[in-house]
Design an enzyme around this catalytic site. Structure first.
Site, short mmCIF file in Angstrom:
data_model
loop_
_atom_site.label_atom_id
_atom_site.label_comp_id
_atom_site.label_asym_id
_atom_site.label_seq_id
_atom_site.Cartn_x
_atom_site.Cartn_y
_atom_site.Cartn_z
N CYS A 1 4.74 -47.39 -2.50
CA CYS A 1 4.28 -48.26 -3.59
C CYS A 1 5.26 -49.37 -3.88
O CYS A 1 5.66 -50.05 -2.96
CB CYS A 1 3.88 -47.46 -4.81
SG CYS A 1 2.39 -46.52 -4.46
N ARG B 1 -1.35 -51.22 -6.32
CA ARG B 1 -1.10 -50.40 -5.13
C ARG B 1 -1.27 -48.91 -5.41
O ARG B 1 -1.32 -48.12 -4.48
CB ARG B 1 0.32 -50.68 -4.61
CG ARG B 1 0.45 -52.05 -3.98
CD ARG B 1 1.85 -52.28 -3.48
NE ARG B 1 1.91 -53.51 -2.69
CZ ARG B 1 1.75 -53.58 -1.38
NH1 ARG B 1 1.50 -52.47 -0.71
NH2 ARG B 1 1.82 -54.71 -0.74
N TRP C 1 4.37 -43.22 -5.85
CA TRP C 1 3.18 -42.46 -5.47
C TRP C 1 3.69 -41.18 -4.84
O TRP C 1 4.34 -41.19 -3.80
CB TRP C 1 2.35 -43.26 -4.48
CG TRP C 1 1.01 -42.66 -4.13
CD1 TRP C 1 -0.14 -42.76 -4.86
CD2 TRP C 1 0.69 -41.92 -2.96
NE1 TRP C 1 -1.16 -42.11 -4.20
CE2 TRP C 1 -0.68 -41.59 -3.03
CE3 TRP C 1 1.42 -41.50 -1.84
CZ2 TRP C 1 -1.33 -40.86 -2.04
CZ3 TRP C 1 0.78 -40.77 -0.86
CH2 TRP C 1 -0.58 -40.45 -0.95
N ASN D 1 10.68 -46.42 -0.90
CA ASN D 1 9.32 -46.27 -0.39
C ASN D 1 9.40 -45.63 0.98
O ASN D 1 10.24 -46.02 1.81
CB ASN D 1 8.63 -47.63 -0.25
CG ASN D 1 8.24 -48.22 -1.58
OD1 ASN D 1 8.26 -47.55 -2.60
ND2 ASN D 1 7.86 -49.49 -1.58
N GLY D 2 8.51 -44.68 1.25
CA GLY D 2 8.51 -44.03 2.55
C GLY D 2 8.72 -42.54 2.42
O GLY D 2 8.57 -41.95 1.35
N GLU E 1 -18.98 -46.75 4.91
CA GLU E 1 -18.23 -47.54 3.94
C GLU E 1 -18.79 -47.35 2.53
O GLU E 1 -18.03 -47.24 1.56
CB GLU E 1 -18.26 -49.02 4.33
CG GLU E 1 -17.61 -49.97 3.35
CD GLU E 1 -16.13 -49.70 3.11
OE1 GLU E 1 -15.59 -50.27 2.14
OE2 GLU E 1 -15.51 -48.94 3.87
N LYS F 1 -16.64 -45.85 -0.68
CA LYS F 1 -16.48 -46.53 -1.97
C LYS F 1 -16.80 -45.59 -3.13
O LYS F 1 -16.09 -45.56 -4.14
CB LYS F 1 -17.38 -47.78 -2.03
CG LYS F 1 -16.88 -48.94 -1.24
CD LYS F 1 -15.63 -49.51 -1.82
CE LYS F 1 -14.64 -50.01 -0.81
NZ LYS F 1 -14.15 -49.17 0.22
N GLU G 1 -14.02 -43.02 -3.49
CA GLU G 1 -12.74 -43.58 -3.92
C GLU G 1 -12.67 -43.79 -5.43
O GLU G 1 -11.64 -43.48 -6.05
CB GLU G 1 -12.48 -44.93 -3.22
CG GLU G 1 -12.06 -44.81 -1.77
CD GLU G 1 -11.85 -46.18 -1.16
OE1 GLU G 1 -10.82 -46.37 -0.49
OE2 GLU G 1 -12.71 -47.07 -1.34
N HIS H 1 -29.23 -32.71 11.75
CA HIS H 1 -28.37 -31.75 12.44
C HIS H 1 -27.30 -31.18 11.50
O HIS H 1 -26.13 -31.09 11.87
CB HIS H 1 -27.73 -32.41 13.66
CG HIS H 1 -28.74 -32.91 14.65
ND1 HIS H 1 -29.46 -32.08 15.47
CD2 HIS H 1 -29.19 -34.17 14.90
CE1 HIS H 1 -30.29 -32.79 16.22
NE2 HIS H 1 -30.15 -34.07 15.88
N LYS I 1 -2.87 -48.66 -2.55
CA LYS I 1 -3.49 -49.80 -1.88
C LYS I 1 -2.96 -49.96 -0.46
O LYS I 1 -3.73 -50.19 0.48
CB LYS I 1 -3.22 -51.07 -2.68
CG LYS I 1 -3.88 -52.33 -2.10
CD LYS I 1 -5.38 -52.24 -2.16
CE LYS I 1 -6.05 -53.52 -1.69
NZ LYS I 1 -7.51 -53.39 -1.60
#
Length: 610
Positions: free
Chosen positions: A2, A27, A74, A100-101, A483, A487, A490, A506, A605
């Site tokens: 982040c 983010r 995050w 970060n990481g 997609e 959405k 999310e 199926h 993000k």
């Protein structure tokens, strides 16, 4: 991961740090913190929850000083608590660090430090790095950071301060972005240039395994052996404007970005359509028509929404350019060892240009000697700089965590690339001119599609309490179904799945009952009758049907419970226009459910960790 923001100079640091973090809120994060310095004293403030909580804490207990570092976290290791928030201090309180990481070997390093008597205050992997820097600190912060980093495995973008070196900030990166900002009042360090708009005039992007040192108006960059390296200084103005990241009269960034799509799609095409040659042109591909005629296979690699755009691209390239295409999740592709021949191009698709898995897949492809291209929105990002060539979206900053305008711009760019490649092969000039005309009409078709918003609101009110939903489409619209489902998941936290409409029989059809609606993408096309049959199968089992259909299509309206009309466009452009009502449907349902639309829980993000 982040947000990171740092400042050292002639102004109070805390307002700059808070404002910089505010610009990076999109983010995604679960805690925030900062540390500033006055002389040899450090002032630590951190708080779990939203940035507003940190703001309240700083208002009640100010953090004075003209230098400091800050962070939005995050969670990866350890829960979202005050003590796990960054910055982290070493055992002596001399070193402060934000990160970060992910430090992959933190466990053995932590055990070694604990055996040496170091007591840890958090559950994070980051504190291990802070303690290591403190262990190696002997009056030279840059040297201590360098020595600590030789022991860690993983990814990092870090900013570090030492109480004994007032005004100095050291940064380093490996797989997680960092940018230096140069301004009239001092120097800045951030994980994203968005944080620096209006403060810095120039920016300098760090490369992997580089270390930077900032002090007042001075800055320098060194390699991992601490040898000085030259760097390219760039204007910040062409990258973003401060007003671009403002919400205006819209209640959420996501809605603003949905409504920006007529303009962002037009921007993606601006200056790239060539009527004289009935083709498209791209200045940054660094491949001419002769080079492209040698390409006999394309591998597209991406994550999330960009992966769905890649699936649309697969249909486009195979139909318009007659090129075989494979679409790979970057998180899987980076660890595979597939046979790839010499005439294959690897195309990375990304909004941020910093997605860790996509960046790693690109680097592995380059290491193996393959030509790499990128479709990217962020100028100056790692993927944009490291690919052999590429195309920018020119969509402007996308603040909402759930991607909207980037997806439609990616599909638009892929359509133009397919046209370009097709014209180097079998497409006639008449076919090229027809496609150009259809592309030019696309922004107006999107404007007309947005007129469905009131109808979508009414449908959202009807289904806002559902717990499961199926999204179904075929051919070009199968990626659109994926997609649309993403959405909804999310931002509304409703379980949703996308499938090819015929695959519904199926397995997924077992989910169908009166409480599980199905969203069908069924504008007129080559498989229209087939999709109508699939819709009838859902209706026969009592499942509600929401249909996105062509304007004036009464056949669909006679079967579906609710319909959303979209303008007639060619099949290869249908994923773009049908994406609009699906974005609006997810948005309106999320609002009705009281969800945080722009910052959905658990999401970030730009995903810069594995």
């Amino acid at each position: 991961m982040c947000g990171i923001v740092g400042f050292t100079g002639r102004r109070e640091a805390s307002p700059i740090l808070l404002e910089g973090l505010r610009r990076l809120e999109y983010r995604g994060y679960d805690s925030a913190g900062m540390i500033t310095g006055t002389g040899n004293e450090l002032h630590l403030r951190k708080k779990a929850g939203r940035l507003a909580e940190l703001g309240k804490l700083v208002a009640a207990h100010p953090a004075p000083g003209c230098y400091g570092i800050s962070h939005t976290r995050w969670a990866t290791h350890g829960g979202a608590t005050d003590r796990n928030a960054h910055p982290h201090l070493d055992a002596t309180g001399n070193i402060a660090l934000v990160h970060n990481g992910v430090i992959e070997n933190f466990a053995p390093l932590k055990h070694q430090l604990q055996a040496a008597g170091v007591q840890f205050r958090s559950d994070t992997d980051t504190e291990v790095l802070a303690q290591l820097v403190g262990h190696y600190y002997h009056g030279d912060l840059t040297a201590a950071v360098r020595q600590a980093l030789t022991l860690v495995k993983g990814t990092y973008g870090i900013a570090v301060m030492a109480r004994r070196e007032p005004g100095v900030i050291v940064g380093a990166r490996l797989g997680s972005p960092l940018v230096i900002g140069v301004g009239a009042d001092g120097t800045y360090l951030a994980s994203d240039a968005n944080a620096l708009a209006g403060y810095a005039d120039k920016v300098v992007y760090l490369n992997d395994r580089q270390i930077c040192s900032l002090s007042g108006a001075e800055w320098e960059i060194r390699d991992q052996d601490l040898s000085p390296v030259s760097a390219s200084v760039q204007d910040i103005a062409p990258f973003l404007g401060e007003g671009d990241a403002e919400r205006g009269d819209y209640p959420h960034y996501m809605l603003k970005e949905i409504y920006e799509q007529p303009e962002t799609v037009a921007n993606a095409m601006r200056g790239r359509l060539d009527d004289a040659d009935a083709t498209a042109h791209f200045g940054g591909l660094n491949l001419d028509a002769k080079d492209l005629r040698q390409v006999d296979r394309v591998i597209m690699t991406a994550c999330g929404t960009s992966y769905h755009a890649g699936l649309v691209g697969e249909y486009l390239f195979e139909e318009l350019a007659r090129l075989p295409v494979e679409v790979e999740y970057a998180s899987e592709f980076r660890y595979r060892n597939p046979p790839i021949d010499r005439h294959t191009v690897v195309l990375a698709i990304t909004q941020s240009g910093e997605t860790a898995d996509t960046l790693a897949a690109l680097r592995e492809s380059k290491r193996m000697g393959h030509t790499t291209l990128a479709i990217c929105n962020a100028v100056g990002s790692s993927i944009a700089r490291e690919a052999c060539g590429g195309v920018y979206l020119h969509a402007g900053p996308e603040i909402g965590v759930a991607s909207t305008k980037a997806f439609t711009s990616q599909c638009t760019v892929l359509s133009m690339l397919a046209l370009y490649l097709g014209r180097t092969r079998h497409l006639s000039s008449i076919q090229g001119q027809r496609i150009i005309g259809e592309l030019r009409a696309l922004p107006d078709a999107i404007r007309r599609t947005l007129e469905c918003h009131d109808r979508v609101k009414r449908i959202a009110e009807k289904y806002a309490d559902m717990t499961n939903c199926l999204y179904l489409g075929r051919q070009y619209l199968y990626p659109g179904a994926l997609e649309g489902a993403l959405k909804l998941k999310e931002i509304s936290y409703i379980h949703a799945e996308g499938y090819p409409a015929a695959e519904m029989k199926h397995g997924p059809i077992a989910l169908v009952d009166e409480h599980c609606p199905s969203v069908f993408l069924v504008p007129r096309g080559n498989v229209f009758d087939k999709v109508m049959s699939n819709m009838q199968e859902i209706k026969a089992r009592g499942g509600p049907v929401i249909a996105v259909k062509s304007e004036g299509d009464e056949e669909v309206a006679a079967v579906a419970d609710d319909v959303i009309p979209v303008p007639d466009v060619p099949e290869y452009l249908q994923p773009i226009v049908t994406a609009i009502p699906l974005q609006l449907l997810a948005y309106e349902i999320a609002v009705l459910r009281g969800c945080d639309v722009d910052k959905p829980r658990n999401l970030a993000k730009s995903v810069t960790v594995e």
